[in-house]
Design an enzyme around this catalytic site. Structure first.
Site, PDB file in Angstrom:
ATOM      1  CG  ASP A 124      53.912  68.400-102.009  1.00 43.83           C
ATOM      2  OD1 ASP A 124      54.172  69.454-102.618  1.00 43.83           O
ATOM      3  OD2 ASP A 124      54.059  68.280-100.778  1.00 43.83           O
ATOM      4  CG  HIS A 323      51.080  71.600-105.802  1.00 45.46           C
ATOM      5  ND1 HIS A 323      52.213  71.340-106.550  1.00 45.46           N
ATOM      6  CD2 HIS A 323      51.292  71.012-104.585  1.00 45.46           C
ATOM      7  CE1 HIS A 323      53.074  70.644-105.821  1.00 45.46           C
ATOM      8  NE2 HIS A 323      52.546  70.442-104.636  1.00 45.46           N
TER       9      HIS A 323
END
Length: 347
Positions: A124, A323
């Site tokens: 991320d 994610h």
């Protein structure tokens, strides 16, 4: 560069497999004064160095099961809280979070560790840090892994301009976080709900209307894009969630959000990187059920990674994973990291 580093505990290697990964206190916590701030990091194992850089809204703790697996396999695993997060300092100035400082933190940490070579892994908002570190200091970072966030080289268009074009009048979280104060207060109004809903909604466990909505209306709260589940999936224990909640309750979200607020600044100060690529061995691991990979421009980056990363060894999307791959599917991520590391030349 003046440094101050805590001593390792010297835990016997056999004990790593017996540790409770969710027990944050069981890890070897250290601090170093580098690059003008005090950095907190976990340091486990002996052998070739692997640095794991977390994303948002996570902390060093997202890598806890990777730390144990890599240390047990014969690697030295160093996992910092990025500046603005957790127990690492949180400078007030937004520009203190630009990519030059973030890469400088990694370089300074390596100097404090007495190391001159590392694999760097970023997830991320940690992915652009890892990417820039590998691009700017290939002498130190000999290989790169990115999780969940595929990144192209520096583009020709200012990031917020490109984001507005993609959003078509709505707001993505990247644009929403450019506001000063409002998102900070909103996320901190109920920290437990914020973290529960964000971890769940971006995961592969969320389906249908529960999934993270990538865009909100201009006057709509960002938390409307997430769903707070009645029962949390088993991949994140109550103890683990409590750790995240306690840390973000203590620190707030401003330092973390400042990473997003430097998007345009990073673009401005890296014009010299136009056309640069990363030639070191690299790998990308993402989740096939990650909502952030759905926009066509993002999927295009994933499809074209081979051109952006000439040394790409593997790119993979894990079925049913969202994610937070390191949290959701730790065993698969561990296996992929160990496979990649095992193929690197001895150093």
């Amino acid at each position: 560069m003046e440094t101050s580093v805590a001593t390792q505990t010297g835990r016997p290697r056999a004990a790593w497999g017996q540790m409770d990964a969710d027990d944050a206190a069981a890890f070897n916590h250290c601090f170093a004064e580098v690059n003008g701030i005090r950095i907190h990091y976990v340091d486990e194992g002996q052998g070739p160095l692997v640095i794991l850089v977390h994303g948002f809204p996570y902390l060093w703790y997202m890598w806890r099961r990777q730390i144990l697996a890599l240390a047990e396999a014969g690697y030295r695993v160093v996992v910092p809280d990025q500046r603005g997060f957790g127990q690492t300092d949180r400078p007030e100035a937004i520009e203190a979070y630009d990519v030059s400082r973030l890469v400088g933190d990694m370089v300074g940490l390596m100097e404090a560790l007495g190391e001159t070579s590392a694999t760097i892994v970023g997830h991320d908002v940690g992915a652009p840090v890892a990417q820039a570190a590998a691009m700017l200091r290939p002498d130190l970072f000999h290989s790169l892994v990115m999780l969940s966030t595929p990144l192209p080289p520096r583009g020709r268009i200012r990031p917020t301009v490109a984001l507005r074009a993609m959003a078509k009048g709505k707001m993505s979280h990247h644009l929403y976080f450019q506001q000063i104060g409002k998102p900070d207060r909103e996320l901190a109004s109920d920290t437990r709900k914020t973290l529960r809903s964000s971890y769940y909604s971006v995961s592969g466990s969320a389906v249908g209307a529960d999934r993270w909505r990538l865009f909100v209306e201009p006057d709509e709260p960002i938390l409307n894009a997430f769903t707070d589940p009645k029962d949390f999936p088993p991949w994140l224990s109550a103890r683990a969630l409590d750790y995240y909640v306690a840390e973000y309750t203590r620190t707030g979200f401003t330092g973390a959000l400042n990473h997003y607020r430097c998007r345009d600044r990073n673009w401005e100060i890296t014009s010299f990187l136009d056309g640069a690529v990363i030639r070191q061995p690299s790998m990308f691991v993402g989740g096939a059920a990650d909502p952030s990979l759905e926009p066509p421009n993002v999927r295009h980056v994933y499809d074209q990674l081979d051109g952006y990363l000439p040394g790409l060894r593997k790119k993979v999307l894990l079925p049913g994973v969202g994610h937070g791959a390191a949290e959701e599917s730790a065993d698969q991520v561990n296996a992929l990291l160990l496979e990649f590391l095992g193929q690197l030349p001895s150093r």
